[in-house]
Design an enzyme around this catalytic site. Sequence first.
Site, short mmCIF file in Angstrom:
data_model
loop_
_atom_site.label_atom_id
_atom_site.label_comp_id
_atom_site.label_asym_id
_atom_site.label_seq_id
_atom_site.Cartn_x
_atom_site.Cartn_y
_atom_site.Cartn_z
N ASN A 127 0.82 -1.21 0.00
CA ASN A 127 0.00 0.00 0.00
C ASN A 127 0.86 1.26 0.00
OD1 ASN A 127 -2.11 -1.78 0.18
ND2 ASN A 127 -2.35 -1.55 2.39
N HIS B 67 5.83 -0.43 -2.66
CA HIS B 67 5.48 0.40 -3.82
C HIS B 67 5.59 1.89 -3.53
CE1 HIS B 67 2.89 -3.28 -5.10
NE2 HIS B 67 4.13 -3.37 -5.54
N CYS C 285 11.24 14.08 -7.99
CA CYS C 285 11.55 14.66 -9.29
C CYS C 285 12.16 13.58 -10.18
CB CYS C 285 12.52 15.83 -9.16
SG CYS C 285 13.05 16.49 -10.77
N SER D 213 -4.77 -10.07 -2.65
CA SER D 213 -5.05 -11.19 -3.54
C SER D 213 -3.78 -11.73 -4.18
CB SER D 213 -6.03 -10.75 -4.64
OG SER D 213 -5.42 -9.76 -5.46
N ASN E 272 -7.65 -12.92 3.80
CA ASN E 272 -8.13 -12.08 2.69
C ASN E 272 -9.52 -12.52 2.30
OD1 ASN E 272 -7.39 -10.05 0.49
ND2 ASN E 272 -8.08 -11.79 -0.74
N CYS F 253 -10.02 -7.92 8.03
CA CYS F 253 -8.74 -7.81 8.75
C CYS F 253 -8.93 -7.13 10.11
CB CYS F 253 -7.73 -7.03 7.92
SG CYS F 253 -7.49 -7.67 6.24
#
EC number: 2.3.1.-
Length: 316
Positions: A146, A163, A171, A264, A288, A306
């Site tokens: 996330n 991520h 920049c 998933s 999940n 969760c």
Amino acid sequence: MRTKMSFALTFRSAKGRWIANPSQPCSKASIGLFVPASPPLDPEKVKELQRFITLSKRLLVMTGAGISTESGIPDYRSEKVGLYARTDRRPIQHGDFVRSAPIRQRYWARNFVGWPQFSSHQPNPAHWALSTWEKLGKLYWLVTQNVDALHTKAGSRRLTELHGCMDRVLCLDCGEQTPRGVLQERFQVLNPTWSAEAHGLAPDGDVFLSEEQVRSFQVPTCVQCGGRLKPDVVFFGDTVNPDKVDFVHKRVKEADSLLVVGSSLQVYSGYRFILTAWEKKLPIAILNIGPTRSDDLACLKLNSRCGELLPLIDPC
């Protein structure tokens, strides 16, 4: 059949605030719209997860968008309530963002409108539970797919944001990093009279705007070099930094068990670490709602919320 959810949100730059349509306020009730249906908690499954956690001494947890839907942030893939089920829209592609000034303009206009709400989301009981597990020495390392900073807000420190995070802006030309809140102020200075009304919320901090609304939006450049600005996140079509991948592989190999929470595992960037855990013969548990790419690799699978289940587990 697609489920339509319209959240009419008006942003007026001069005021710097949201006005929510009173017919659809952002409340605890609306937060539930992004959480897929799930069966009642099975006491036996809860006991099985408790045993899994009790036996774990170096637990690695990987979280995905499903942990944050209970905080009011929609995900992409959940049945009936994810972005793919609700709309025909698809997330921005890295290559398009890098190559096209109009696409960057559209992205930043949407993100500018969505940021006040996105940045106001707070951790839910699942985030707080994992933070507590870390403080008590149960959680060895946390890897999140996330970009919402909710684990950091909950106090997690042994954390890798696989991520990236929307809280930072990068920049593309010189690498300078800027807090996202600072960029929001620059947007407001450049667009003092600009206003927009958005219908619908999307994951990753943006909203839906028309092309006409976007056309007059002004986008700042890097204060250091005048380069292109991008949120410090991995867009679809991009790859995770190899050093970060190696770092997470090492944490997986040091762990003695792996728990997946709210993912998933359809995206390879996270799935590959499950394969590493499987090759190392680590026990794998998955929490999940709905099927995942790794159900056949798990010794335990739970289809529950969760934030409903994790606080029931004693990490000691």
